[in-house]
Design a protein around this motif. Sequence first.
Motif, PDB file in Angstrom:
ATOM      1  N   ASP A  66      15.524 -47.105   5.259  1.00 44.47           N
ATOM      2  CA  ASP A  66      14.141 -47.370   5.670  1.00 44.47           C
ATOM      3  C   ASP A  66      14.092 -48.445   6.750  1.00 44.47           C
ATOM      4  O   ASP A  66      13.355 -48.329   7.723  1.00 44.47           O
ATOM      5  CB  ASP A  66      13.299 -47.793   4.468  1.00 44.47           C
ATOM      6  CG  ASP A  66      13.032 -46.637   3.505  1.00 44.47           C
ATOM      7  OD1 ASP A  66      13.170 -45.467   3.927  1.00 44.47           O
ATOM      8  OD2 ASP A  66      12.708 -46.919   2.343  1.00 44.47           O
ATOM      9  N   MET A  69      15.174 -47.025  10.382  1.00 42.35           N
ATOM     10  CA  MET A  69      14.577 -45.802  10.932  1.00 42.35           C
ATOM     11  C   MET A  69      14.002 -45.984  12.332  1.00 42.35           C
ATOM     12  O   MET A  69      14.020 -45.056  13.136  1.00 42.35           O
ATOM     13  CB  MET A  69      13.504 -45.248   9.995  1.00 42.35           C
ATOM     14  CG  MET A  69      14.051 -44.359   8.911  1.00 42.35           C
ATOM     15  SD  MET A  69      14.921 -42.936   9.601  1.00 42.35           S
ATOM     16  CE  MET A  69      16.355 -42.963   8.580  1.00 42.35           C
ATOM     17  N   LYS A  70      13.512 -47.175  12.674  1.00 41.21           N
ATOM     18  CA  LYS A  70      12.994 -47.391  14.030  1.00 41.21           C
ATOM     19  C   LYS A  70      14.108 -47.205  15.061  1.00 41.21           C
ATOM     20  O   LYS A  70      13.897 -46.632  16.124  1.00 41.21           O
ATOM     21  CB  LYS A  70      12.377 -48.783  14.163  1.00 41.21           C
ATOM     22  CG  LYS A  70      11.055 -48.922  13.458  1.00 41.21           C
ATOM     23  CD  LYS A  70      10.469 -50.293  13.662  1.00 41.21           C
ATOM     24  CE  LYS A  70       9.140 -50.399  12.925  1.00 41.21           C
ATOM     25  NZ  LYS A  70       8.518 -51.706  13.106  1.00 41.21           N
ATOM     26  N   ARG A  71      15.310 -47.678  14.733  1.00 40.92           N
ATOM     27  CA  ARG A  71      16.433 -47.533  15.668  1.00 40.92           C
ATOM     28  C   ARG A  71      16.895 -46.085  15.719  1.00 40.92           C
ATOM     29  O   ARG A  71      17.245 -45.578  16.783  1.00 40.92           O
ATOM     30  CB  ARG A  71      17.596 -48.450  15.283  1.00 40.92           C
ATOM     31  CG  ARG A  71      18.687 -48.447  16.355  1.00 40.92           C
ATOM     32  CD  ARG A  71      19.603 -49.644  16.216  1.00 40.92           C
ATOM     33  NE  ARG A  71      20.437 -49.798  17.379  1.00 40.92           N
ATOM     34  CZ  ARG A  71      21.700 -49.381  17.466  1.00 40.92           C
ATOM     35  NH1 ARG A  71      22.275 -48.780  16.442  1.00 40.92           N
ATOM     36  NH2 ARG A  71      22.395 -49.581  18.566  1.00 40.92           N
ATOM     37  N   LYS A  73      15.017 -43.499  15.359  1.00 41.15           N
ATOM     38  CA  LYS A  73      14.010 -42.831  16.202  1.00 41.15           C
ATOM     39  C   LYS A  73      14.276 -43.111  17.672  1.00 41.15           C
ATOM     40  O   LYS A  73      14.229 -42.207  18.506  1.00 41.15           O
ATOM     41  CB  LYS A  73      12.606 -43.293  15.805  1.00 41.15           C
ATOM     42  CG  LYS A  73      11.506 -42.635  16.598  1.00 41.15           C
ATOM     43  CD  LYS A  73      10.138 -43.094  16.134  1.00 41.15           C
ATOM     44  CE  LYS A  73       9.036 -42.392  16.913  1.00 41.15           C
ATOM     45  NZ  LYS A  73       7.696 -42.820  16.444  1.00 41.15           N
ATOM     46  N   LEU A  74      14.565 -44.372  18.005  1.00 44.39           N
ATOM     47  CA  LEU A  74      14.848 -44.740  19.391  1.00 44.39           C
ATOM     48  C   LEU A  74      16.074 -43.989  19.916  1.00 44.39           C
ATOM     49  O   LEU A  74      16.047 -43.414  21.002  1.00 44.39           O
ATOM     50  CB  LEU A  74      15.071 -46.255  19.507  1.00 44.39           C
ATOM     51  CG  LEU A  74      15.416 -46.702  20.913  1.00 44.39           C
ATOM     52  CD1 LEU A  74      14.428 -47.734  21.386  1.00 44.39           C
ATOM     53  CD2 LEU A  74      16.819 -47.251  20.960  1.00 44.39           C
ATOM     54  N   SER A  77      15.290 -40.291  20.436  1.00 45.85           N
ATOM     55  CA  SER A  77      14.445 -40.065  21.611  1.00 45.85           C
ATOM     56  C   SER A  77      15.237 -40.216  22.897  1.00 45.85           C
ATOM     57  O   SER A  77      15.072 -39.432  23.834  1.00 45.85           O
ATOM     58  CB  SER A  77      13.234 -40.993  21.600  1.00 45.85           C
ATOM     59  OG  SER A  77      13.608 -42.325  21.866  1.00 45.85           O
ATOM     60  N   SER A  84       8.140 -36.747  17.910  1.00 42.70           N
ATOM     61  CA  SER A  84       6.726 -36.865  17.557  1.00 42.70           C
ATOM     62  C   SER A  84       6.411 -36.258  16.193  1.00 42.70           C
ATOM     63  O   SER A  84       5.304 -36.392  15.714  1.00 42.70           O
ATOM     64  CB  SER A  84       5.854 -36.209  18.633  1.00 42.70           C
ATOM     65  OG  SER A  84       6.142 -34.824  18.698  1.00 42.70           O
ATOM     66  N   ALA A 124      18.142 -51.893  21.216  1.00 44.70           N
ATOM     67  CA  ALA A 124      17.490 -50.971  22.149  1.00 44.70           C
ATOM     68  C   ALA A 124      18.394 -50.665  23.342  1.00 44.70           C
ATOM     69  O   ALA A 124      17.919 -50.457  24.447  1.00 44.70           O
ATOM     70  CB  ALA A 124      16.160 -51.553  22.612  1.00 44.70           C
TER      71      ALA A 124
END
Length: 155
Positions: A66, A69-71, A73-74, A77, A84, A124
């Motif tokens: 959890d 997950m932002k990484r 997603k990055l 993408s 999306s 990032a």
Amino acid sequence: MPKIDFNNVDDVQEFTPLPDGKYLCRVEKVEESSTQNGDEMWKLRFVVESGPHRGRYIFDNMVFSDAAMKRVKLICSRLGFNVSGELDVTPSLIRGRRCHLTAETEEYEDHEGNTKRRNVVPFAGYESADGASAAITDGEATGDAEDDGEQDLPF
């Protein structure tokens, strides 16, 4: 067993990290693993595709927790996936994808207490290969200059 003349084989040198900078890379290998906490993790091996360091590797991990997950997603993408909605990500879907990676050097201590250096990819440190500027030279840091949004126009 083959006969080998080791007089023609160089000795092993200490691993030297790549210079800090951006590199056009391709995902060459995805190894499924897990973290010490039991979260699913993929070990990614990228191969540098051009420039003086062509053929060298950069390693990074995707952790499916959890908190991470932002990484994920990055990364997805920047590898060209539409993030999306839902995406059934598999290692075979990731393999062969290209992006620009930012490699930085960090020092760490090995299990014997020796100080070593290795490359790391910052949180990032991924950029799309398709939308990235052709002016980026592999192995050269791009600096801190901001993009002014202007493009070269034919008129």
